[in-house]
Enzyme design. Sequence first.
Site, mmCIF file in Angstrom:
data_model
loop_
_atom_site.group_PDB
_atom_site.id
_atom_site.type_symbol
_atom_site.label_atom_id
_atom_site.label_comp_id
_atom_site.label_asym_id
_atom_site.label_seq_id
_atom_site.Cartn_x
_atom_site.Cartn_y
_atom_site.Cartn_z
ATOM 1 N N PHE A 146 0.863 -1.190 0.000
ATOM 2 C CA PHE A 146 0.000 0.000 0.000
ATOM 3 C C PHE A 146 0.894 1.233 0.000
ATOM 4 C CE2 PHE A 146 -2.311 3.590 1.626
ATOM 5 C CZ PHE A 146 -3.447 3.542 0.847
ATOM 6 N N ASP A 231 9.168 3.045 2.278
ATOM 7 C CA ASP A 231 7.954 3.808 2.555
ATOM 8 C C ASP A 231 7.643 3.620 4.031
ATOM 9 O OD1 ASP A 231 5.417 4.778 2.980
ATOM 10 O OD2 ASP A 231 4.552 3.939 1.142
ATOM 11 N N LYS A 260 2.156 11.232 7.319
ATOM 12 C CA LYS A 260 1.346 10.943 8.502
ATOM 13 C C LYS A 260 1.862 11.646 9.770
ATOM 14 C CE LYS A 260 -1.276 7.201 6.677
ATOM 15 N NZ LYS A 260 -0.968 6.075 5.817
HETATM 16 C C1 LIG Z 1 -1.108 6.137 4.313
HETATM 17 C C2 LIG Z 1 0.003 5.586 3.495
HETATM 18 C C3 LIG Z 1 0.342 6.138 2.248
HETATM 19 C C4 LIG Z 1 -0.462 7.248 1.591
HETATM 20 O O1 LIG Z 1 -0.514 8.413 2.356
HETATM 21 P P1 LIG Z 1 -1.679 9.483 2.042
HETATM 22 O O2 LIG Z 1 -1.316 10.647 2.921
HETATM 23 O O3 LIG Z 1 -2.967 8.844 2.393
HETATM 24 O O4 LIG Z 1 -1.572 9.812 0.602
HETATM 25 C C5 LIG Z 1 1.426 5.612 1.572
HETATM 26 N N1 LIG Z 1 2.139 4.599 2.092
HETATM 27 C C6 LIG Z 1 1.849 4.039 3.280
HETATM 28 C C7 LIG Z 1 2.689 2.915 3.792
HETATM 29 C C8 LIG Z 1 0.758 4.502 4.015
HETATM 30 O O5 LIG Z 1 0.435 3.922 5.178
#
Ligand SMILES: *Cc1c(COP(=O)(O)O)cnc(C)c1O
Length: 405
Positions: A146, A231, A260
């Site tokens: 994700f 990520d 985040k």
């Molecule tokens: C939440 C998330 C994203 C995307 O972030 P957004 O601010 O919702 O665009 C990308 N990678 C990971 C691992 C995430 O948990």
Amino acid sequence: MATATMSPTTDFIAREDAWGAHNYHPLDLVIAEAKGAWVTDVEGNRYLDCLSAYSAVNQGHCHPRLLRTLVEQASRVTLTSRAFRNDQLGGFCEDLAQLCGMEMVLPMNTGAEAVETAIKAARRWGYRTKGIPDGQAQIIAFENNFHGRTTTIVGFSSEPAYRAQFGPFAPGFVLVPFGDLDAVRRAMNANTCAVLIEPIQCEAGVLMPPDGFLPALSALCAEQQVLLMADEIQTGLGRTGTLFACDHEGVTPDVYILGKALSGGFYPVSAVVSRREVLEVFGPGSHGSTFGGNPLGCAVAREAMRVLHDEALVERSATEGAWLLEQLRTLRHPAIKAVRGRGLMCAIELHEAARPYCEALQTRGVLCKETHSTVIRLSPPLVVAHDDLVWAVEQLRAVFDEQDR
Ligand SMILES: *Cc1c(COP(=O)(O)O)cnc(C)c1O
């Protein structure tokens, strides 16, 4: 339904459902206030937040220091665009680069934008540094990933719900099974510029790679002159009991992708953090964002990083998370398939749908959201009081007892 008999909750939900697109399936409570690890709904009911806005509020809801910083900065200047300089951007980049042990920062707003930025950086780095023929760069990613919701990113998702009928998709991505080093090796070729990985796949159900996988992947990337891009948007900044999830295995990636909790839930701030060699591929005009690097976001994010440090939230995540995991392992119920976690990123995987359990927990004042239908993720703000966790475990125990048929 007569309006007169509607509860405030029903009314808010009805309006949201009538006027808002239905791209989520939220639990039916309407939050009006929050503080620390607790939220209050429009009826005055209190709940312990065990989702933390997908780990965006690691510092706790409405942290007073972040609130003060937000208000102070908002009364000075909020947005300049990068057409001009502002007095917050330099300090933010310096603090974040030093926190990560890196040399350069490129600020964006949402996580998906930071992932897109990392993809651009990796491709251009590959053309310039490795001499990959133009338009041929390849990035390896993992099944069940994700990384966000843009068309490029969902194009290399393996989840049908994220992809269906959103194509055509961008080429240049190869998927291999998470944790399979041989598959990565086989997928690599002279055109590979990067491997993009979540060191723990949170959205897929808090899936950990096998021990030793990340160090071996890191060594393989170094040997093949391929960028390892972590990520850490959800796992980073203390969530898993170390500053970054890569730290559990002593791995330093070439690129960190953050978002985040970088701003403690006040304001969308994301960033790509790397070495000069990688981020210097961007010259003027090659990339940008109107809001990226804005003074309001930068001020809040700097304070959010300081709060992590001053309140020892990484250490809290490690100790409280270890305690929570140990407690979860004592839960006995035929529906429980597995319990796993690192720091305050814990999960209970069931043999059946997790939604009814999340709804039962809601009635007992604990907010969790199922992920990938059979997993209950437990990721409270890192400021959560120990006694609150003790109480949450009691509620979990009671819910499993009730569901025992
Ligand atoms: C939440 C998330 C994203 C995307 O972030 P957004 O601010 O919702 O665009 C990308 N990678 C990971 C691992 C995430 O948990």
